[in-house]
Design a protein around this motif. Structure first.
Motif, PDB file in Angstrom:
ATOM      1  N   ALA A  58       0.794  -1.231   0.000  1.00 20.07           N
ATOM      2  CA  ALA A  58       0.000   0.000   0.000  1.00 20.07           C
ATOM      3  C   ALA A  58       0.822   1.273   0.000  1.00 20.07           C
ATOM      4  O   ALA A  58       0.294   2.341  -0.319  1.00 20.07           O
ATOM      5  CB  ALA A  58      -0.944  -0.001   1.209  1.00 20.07           C
ATOM      6  N   GLY A  59       2.108   1.203   0.386  1.00 19.58           N
ATOM      7  CA  GLY A  59       2.884   2.432   0.473  1.00 19.58           C
ATOM      8  C   GLY A  59       2.234   3.411   1.426  1.00 19.58           C
ATOM      9  O   GLY A  59       1.812   3.051   2.529  1.00 19.58           O
ATOM     10  N   VAL A  60       2.112   4.663   0.985  1.00 17.43           N
ATOM     11  CA  VAL A  60       1.451   5.674   1.821  1.00 17.43           C
ATOM     12  C   VAL A  60       0.003   5.903   1.388  1.00 17.43           C
ATOM     13  O   VAL A  60      -0.615   6.890   1.761  1.00 17.43           O
ATOM     14  CB  VAL A  60       2.242   6.995   1.802  1.00 17.43           C
ATOM     15  CG1 VAL A  60       3.601   6.822   2.462  1.00 17.43           C
ATOM     16  CG2 VAL A  60       2.397   7.544   0.383  1.00 17.43           C
ATOM     17  N   GLY A  61      -0.545   4.959   0.603  1.00 20.45           N
ATOM     18  CA  GLY A  61      -1.977   5.006   0.291  1.00 20.45           C
ATOM     19  C   GLY A  61      -2.328   5.606  -1.049  1.00 20.45           C
ATOM     20  O   GLY A  61      -3.380   6.241  -1.184  1.00 20.45           O
ATOM     21  N   GLY A  62      -1.513   5.381  -2.074  1.00 24.25           N
ATOM     22  CA  GLY A  62      -1.777   5.968  -3.386  1.00 24.25           C
ATOM     23  C   GLY A  62      -3.086   5.535  -4.013  1.00 24.25           C
ATOM     24  O   GLY A  62      -3.863   6.371  -4.485  1.00 24.25           O
ATOM     25  N   PHE A  63      -3.353   4.241  -4.012  1.00 20.26           N
ATOM     26  CA  PHE A  63      -4.613   3.770  -4.583  1.00 20.26           C
ATOM     27  C   PHE A  63      -5.798   4.287  -3.770  1.00 20.26           C
ATOM     28  O   PHE A  63      -6.832   4.663  -4.327  1.00 20.26           O
ATOM     29  CB  PHE A  63      -4.642   2.241  -4.646  1.00 20.26           C
ATOM     30  CG  PHE A  63      -4.080   1.667  -5.912  1.00 20.26           C
ATOM     31  CD1 PHE A  63      -4.828   1.643  -7.075  1.00 20.26           C
ATOM     32  CD2 PHE A  63      -2.800   1.156  -5.953  1.00 20.26           C
ATOM     33  CE1 PHE A  63      -4.322   1.114  -8.248  1.00 20.26           C
ATOM     34  CE2 PHE A  63      -2.266   0.626  -7.117  1.00 20.26           C
ATOM     35  CZ  PHE A  63      -3.034   0.602  -8.273  1.00 20.26           C
ATOM     36  N   ARG A  64      -5.661   4.312  -2.461  1.00 22.22           N
ATOM     37  CA  ARG A  64      -6.760   4.775  -1.611  1.00 22.22           C
ATOM     38  C   ARG A  64      -7.063   6.247  -1.882  1.00 22.22           C
ATOM     39  O   ARG A  64      -8.226   6.648  -1.966  1.00 22.22           O
ATOM     40  CB  ARG A  64      -6.406   4.562  -0.141  1.00 22.22           C
ATOM     41  CG  ARG A  64      -7.574   4.801   0.802  1.00 22.22           C
ATOM     42  CD  ARG A  64      -7.309   4.174   2.149  1.00 22.22           C
ATOM     43  NE  ARG A  64      -8.442   4.319   3.061  1.00 22.22           N
ATOM     44  CZ  ARG A  64      -8.548   3.680   4.222  1.00 22.22           C
ATOM     45  NH1 ARG A  64      -7.592   2.839   4.604  1.00 22.22           N
ATOM     46  NH2 ARG A  64      -9.600   3.854   4.996  1.00 22.22           N
ATOM     47  N   CYS A  65      -6.004   7.054  -2.023  1.00 17.96           N
ATOM     48  CA  CYS A  65      -6.208   8.472  -2.347  1.00 17.96           C
ATOM     49  C   CYS A  65      -6.867   8.626  -3.707  1.00 17.96           C
ATOM     50  O   CYS A  65      -7.775   9.445  -3.882  1.00 17.96           O
ATOM     51  CB  CYS A  65      -4.875   9.212  -2.322  1.00 17.96           C
ATOM     52  SG  CYS A  65      -4.198   9.495  -0.674  1.00 17.96           S
ATOM     53  N   GLY A  66      -6.412   7.847  -4.678  1.00  7.72           N
ATOM     54  CA  GLY A  66      -6.968   7.962  -6.023  1.00  7.72           C
ATOM     55  C   GLY A  66      -8.415   7.524  -6.102  1.00  7.72           C
ATOM     56  O   GLY A  66      -9.259   8.206  -6.688  1.00  7.72           O
ATOM     57  N   LEU A  67      -8.735   6.380  -5.499  1.00  3.89           N
ATOM     58  CA  LEU A  67     -10.102   5.857  -5.545  1.00  3.89           C
ATOM     59  C   LEU A  67     -11.086   6.780  -4.843  1.00  3.89           C
ATOM     60  O   LEU A  67     -12.261   6.854  -5.235  1.00  3.89           O
ATOM     61  CB  LEU A  67     -10.153   4.465  -4.911  1.00  3.89           C
ATOM     62  CG  LEU A  67      -9.513   3.331  -5.702  1.00  3.89           C
ATOM     63  CD1 LEU A  67      -9.447   2.063  -4.872  1.00  3.89           C
ATOM     64  CD2 LEU A  67     -10.271   3.073  -7.008  1.00  3.89           C
ATOM     65  N   ASN A  68     -10.627   7.493  -3.818  1.00  2.79           N
ATOM     66  CA  ASN A  68     -11.520   8.359  -3.050  1.00  2.79           C
ATOM     67  C   ASN A  68     -11.335   9.834  -3.369  1.00  2.79           C
ATOM     68  O   ASN A  68     -11.801  10.701  -2.621  1.00  2.79           O
ATOM     69  CB  ASN A  68     -11.328   8.091  -1.562  1.00  2.79           C
ATOM     70  CG  ASN A  68     -11.855   6.729  -1.164  1.00  2.79           C
ATOM     71  OD1 ASN A  68     -13.060   6.481  -1.183  1.00  2.79           O
ATOM     72  ND2 ASN A  68     -10.957   5.815  -0.832  1.00  2.79           N
TER      73      ASN A  68
END
Length: 463
Positions: free
Chosen positions: A10-20
């Motif tokens: 997950a790293g620092v949350g790149g996919f989470r930031c992008g999806l949301n």
């Protein structure tokens, strides 16, 4: 279908930031459209700290497994995948150092390398949790790995998906081609399980016999106009004659031992047949350049480079010739030298004998141009290397390194996303070198924001 997510590597949350659609730190406080039910981030090279994981937890909190345990910071290979909560979308920028542009392709070990073997943890999740949809990211040279057997590693991954009942689309995307602030080429892989409505719709397009090129016609239709990436990132039309077709062997052993194929930047695997074609981006919208994301106010003095570290001779000199002798150490410790062209004598060994050869490399721009997107940012950003960006400060005109916040903006993260971590229950600041490292390891989240729109449409049509 519920928009539930598992984020691996997950790293620092790149996919989470992008999806949301998180663009500012304030956005993190809003209710998330995509619910992350579990994530995992473990950096084996860090013995005493886990900055990426702790930054993720600082912003988003942690997630428990089915037994109520926090396994988000364990080595993914040691995690019992059956205990991950159920989810409908698996995402991850799985470790890519073994395929990375930071090392030569000839030296990469691909799926056999220390990082490459982590693919098998993804396969384990596919087998144990059977998510309907998967979206992964990696460096573009994945499709050419290893150098001795081009395409083998990617074919193994495709076969793993096939054996678990997935169809797979892929596209190599340069973020700058679609208006974003970094020239960063990455492969994105979108897989969907048989039985989903999306898979059925794709299968309806591909109902064909093997006669009259009908399979190629259907695949081209998906890759140019109707597929996941085609709908998200437009490309120019292509001719049917340019599509390449390859049967994927049934046995992973046969792929490992014998398979070789030149995959193109776009493609789809349908059952055991690969269709691939080189596509050209089609984009006429707004473009963001490096200068657009740079600081306009005062920058801390520590970022600025003393003149004596910039140049060792006349500023117009862009190359050095050391075939008659090495330059003094002080000259070699300047940015003019490290970014300049070089010619020097090196030693090597062939058939047990030493021999000399002339090594040369061309110059690159010493000061990065503000009217272009940034070059690809690596984990070495900020260090004394050719790949590090140096820029002309907007307020003073002096030469300096990128700030941590500029590095974040180059990847599309909120300003100061990597500033703080939650470490052992207390809030600490992440060191500057680690902040840069995190961004060199991340993805351009603007691309994920674009893909989210297409993903949301797909999920809304599922039961």
């Amino acid at each position: 279908m519920k928009k539930t997510v598992c984020e691996l590597f997950a790293g620092v949350g790149g996919f989470r930031c992008g999806l949301n659609n998180i663009s500012r730190l304030e956005d993190i406080k809003k209710k998330e459209k995509w619910e992350t039910v579990w994530f995992n981030q473990w950096e084996p090279s860090e013995k005493n700290t886990q900055y990426a994981h702790d930054c993720y937890v600082y912003h988003f909190g942690t997630c428990k497994d089915i037994n109520g345990n926090d396994t988000t910071n364990l080595d993914i290979e040691k995690v019992d995948k059956t205990l991950i909560p159920d989810f409908n979308l698996l995402v991850g920028g799985f470790p890519c150092q073994d395929y990375s542009v930071a090392s030569s392709l000839a030296n990469s070990k691909g799926i056999e390398g220390k990082k490459g073997v982590l693919w098998w943890s993804i396969r384990d999740v596919l087998e144990k949790k059977k998510p309907p949809f998967v979206l992964l990211e990696n460096v573009d040279r994945l499709i050419k790995s290893p150098a001795s057997q081009r395409g083998r590693d990617f074919a193994i991954m495709l076969a793993c998906f096939r054996d678990e009942g997935y169809t797979v689309e892929w596209r190599i995307i340069n973020a700058a081609d679609y208006g974003y602030q970094q020239r960063r080429r990455r492969i994105f892989i979108f897989a969907y399980k048989d039985g989903t409505k999306y898979a059925n719709n794709i299968k309806n397009i591909t109902e064909y016999s093997d006669d009259n090129n009908e399979g190629k016609i259907a695949a081209l239709d998906i890759l140019i106009s109707k597929g996941f990436f085609a709908k998200t990132f437009k490309v120019e039309s292509e001719e049917l004659k340019n599509i390449k077709v390859k049967d994927l062997p049934e046995s992973l052993g046969n792929i490992s031992d014998k398979f070789s194929f030149n995959f193109e930047n776009s493609g789809i695997m349908l059952d055991s047949k690969i269709y691939t074609i080189k596509t050209i981006p089609s984009y006429n919208g707004k473009r963001i350049n490096l200068g657009d994301i740079m600081e306009t106010e005062n920058v801390d003095e520590s970022y600025f480079i003393p003149y004596e570290r910039l140049y060792y001779t006349d500023e117009s000199v862009t190359k050095s010739d050391e075939t008659q002798g090495a330059l003094p150490k002080g000259d070699r410790q300047t940015w003019q030298y490290i970014k300049g062209g070089k010619k020097m004598i090196r030693k090597s060994k062939k058939q047990g004998k030493d021999f000399d050869y002339i090594y040369s490399e061309g110059p690159i721009s010493m000061i990065d141009e503000e009217d272009k997107p940034a070059r690809t940012m690596l984990t070495s950003e900020g260090g004394f290397s050719r790949s590090t960006h140096i820029v002309r400060d907007k307020k003073t005109g002096r030469i300096r390194l990128l700030t941590a916040t500029e590095a974040e903006r180059i990847q599309g993260f909120p300003t100061n996303h990597t500033k703080n971590v939650l470490m052992n229950g207390s809030i600490e600041e992440m060191p500057l070198n680690k902040r840069r490292f995190m961004m060199g390891n991340a993805l351009v989240i603007d691309l994920v924001k674009d893909m989210e729109k297409t993903l949301s449409d797909i999920f809304d049509l599922e039961d």
